[in-house]
Design a protein around this motif. Structure first.
Motif, mmCIF file in Angstrom:
data_model
loop_
_atom_site.group_PDB
_atom_site.id
_atom_site.type_symbol
_atom_site.label_atom_id
_atom_site.label_comp_id
_atom_site.label_asym_id
_atom_site.label_seq_id
_atom_site.Cartn_x
_atom_site.Cartn_y
_atom_site.Cartn_z
ATOM 1 N N ASP A 151 0.816 -1.219 0.000
ATOM 2 C CA ASP A 151 0.000 0.000 0.000
ATOM 3 C C ASP A 151 0.850 1.269 0.000
ATOM 4 N N ASN A 152 2.008 1.221 -0.653
ATOM 5 C CA ASN A 152 2.902 2.378 -0.723
ATOM 6 C C ASN A 152 2.961 2.929 -2.149
ATOM 7 N N VAL A 153 3.270 4.222 -2.243
ATOM 8 C CA VAL A 153 3.537 4.874 -3.522
ATOM 9 C C VAL A 153 4.988 5.350 -3.501
ATOM 10 N N VAL A 154 5.772 4.911 -4.472
ATOM 11 C CA VAL A 154 7.206 5.227 -4.509
ATOM 12 C C VAL A 154 7.514 5.877 -5.847
ATOM 13 N N HIS A 155 8.154 7.050 -5.823
ATOM 14 C CA HIS A 155 8.419 7.728 -7.088
ATOM 15 C C HIS A 155 9.617 8.666 -6.996
ATOM 16 N N HIS A 156 10.130 9.022 -8.188
ATOM 17 C CA HIS A 156 11.283 9.914 -8.331
ATOM 18 C C HIS A 156 12.465 9.440 -7.468
ATOM 19 N N MET A 157 12.924 8.230 -7.783
ATOM 20 C CA MET A 157 14.038 7.623 -7.079
ATOM 21 C C MET A 157 15.173 7.328 -8.072
ATOM 22 N N SER A 158 16.024 8.230 -8.428
ATOM 23 C CA SER A 158 15.889 9.673 -8.428
ATOM 24 C C SER A 158 14.836 10.104 -9.433
#
Length: 261
Positions: free
Chosen positions: A140-147
């Motif tokens: 249930d996570n949102v992960v973005h711009h990594m980088s």
């Protein structure tokens, strides 16, 4: 078992954090209070949490006494979506010189309900030191711009399973959204099963190299009911690489430029 409550907007580190009416204010302090076995850290506001120092990973941190966190649940409270942001100190800061990794997980962890963004390398990596059986349920996570899809990132994935421990019930990525990811999304050298399900992966791969969305070298891994789209890498590469040791079931892949598996 104890629960430590955190609220950047309403809390104070002079509180003990044991009730929602007296939350602590900072995540590093919450982790210090939650050291031990089978404890929970629950973030109860929509605050944007930033690292103030340069140490990587940012969390859990260690006060120098050799603390451990076994069976930890780190979660967002009901009805909120707190943000873990890699930009130092504030939203106008820089992740240059800051922690490249948000979280280093240990034995039996669960991380759920967060937006994690703008760390240069990873959202979650295992503690691979001797004596650690690091496993992770990431849901249930949102992960973005990594980088971002065009820079940085890690060939072990922004969710990294590099510890040879656990099974498909303790190594899980579920109901997550990933976008603008520099290289691999979910990866690592783990030889134990990982179960990935109900995830959306978009805009990944960087501008050079062969960067899969998912790359796992473990017998018994399963990828199912996922959508994978918009590969931005520099070379033709399949979206999911399980080294013929796992199963890929019911996925939708588009804009990949190569067969999905």
């Amino acid at each position: 078992m104890a629960t430590i409550y955190v609220s950047k907007t309403e809390g104070s580190d002079s509180n003990d954090g044991t009730t929602k009416s007296r939350p602590v204010a900072t995540l590093p302090y919450a982790f210090q209070l939650a050291a031990g076995t089978n404890n929970t850290i629950e973030v109860i506001d929509n605050g944007v949490y930033h690292p103030s120092g340069t140490g990587s990973p940012w969390l859990p941190g260690d006060d120098g006494s050799g603390q451990r966190w076994s069976g930890l649940t780190f979660k967002a409270g009901e009805g909120v979506k707190p943000v873990l942001c890699g930009l130092r100190n504030n939203k106008s800061g820089s992740n240059s010189g800051g922690p490249g990794e948000a979280i280093k997980y240990e034995d039996g962890w669960t991380i759920s309900g967060f937006e994690i963004r703008e760390f240069s390398d990873a959202a979650a990596v295992p503690n691979t030191s001797p004596g650690y059986d690091s496993t992770l349920i990431f849901k249930d996570n949102v992960v973005h711009h990594m980088s971002s899809r065009n820079t940085g990132g890690s060939t072990s994935g922004v969710v990294d399973y590099s510890n040879d421990t656990g099974n498909a019930e303790t190594n899980i990525v579920e109901n997550c959204v990933f976008f603008e990811i520099g290289k691999y999304v979910i990866g690592g050298t783990c030889t134990e099963p990982v179960h990935i399900k109900n995830c959306l992966i978009a805009s990944y791969g960087g501008t050079s190299g062969n960067n899969n969305a998912i790359k796992l070298n473990s017998t018994g891994s399963v990828v199912e009911h996922c959508i994978i789209t918009d590969y931005q890498g520099g070379s033709t590469v399949i979206a999911v690489d399980l080294f013929t040791r796992g199963q890929v079931k019911s996925i939708i892949a588009s804009l990949i430029i190569s067969p999905p598996v």
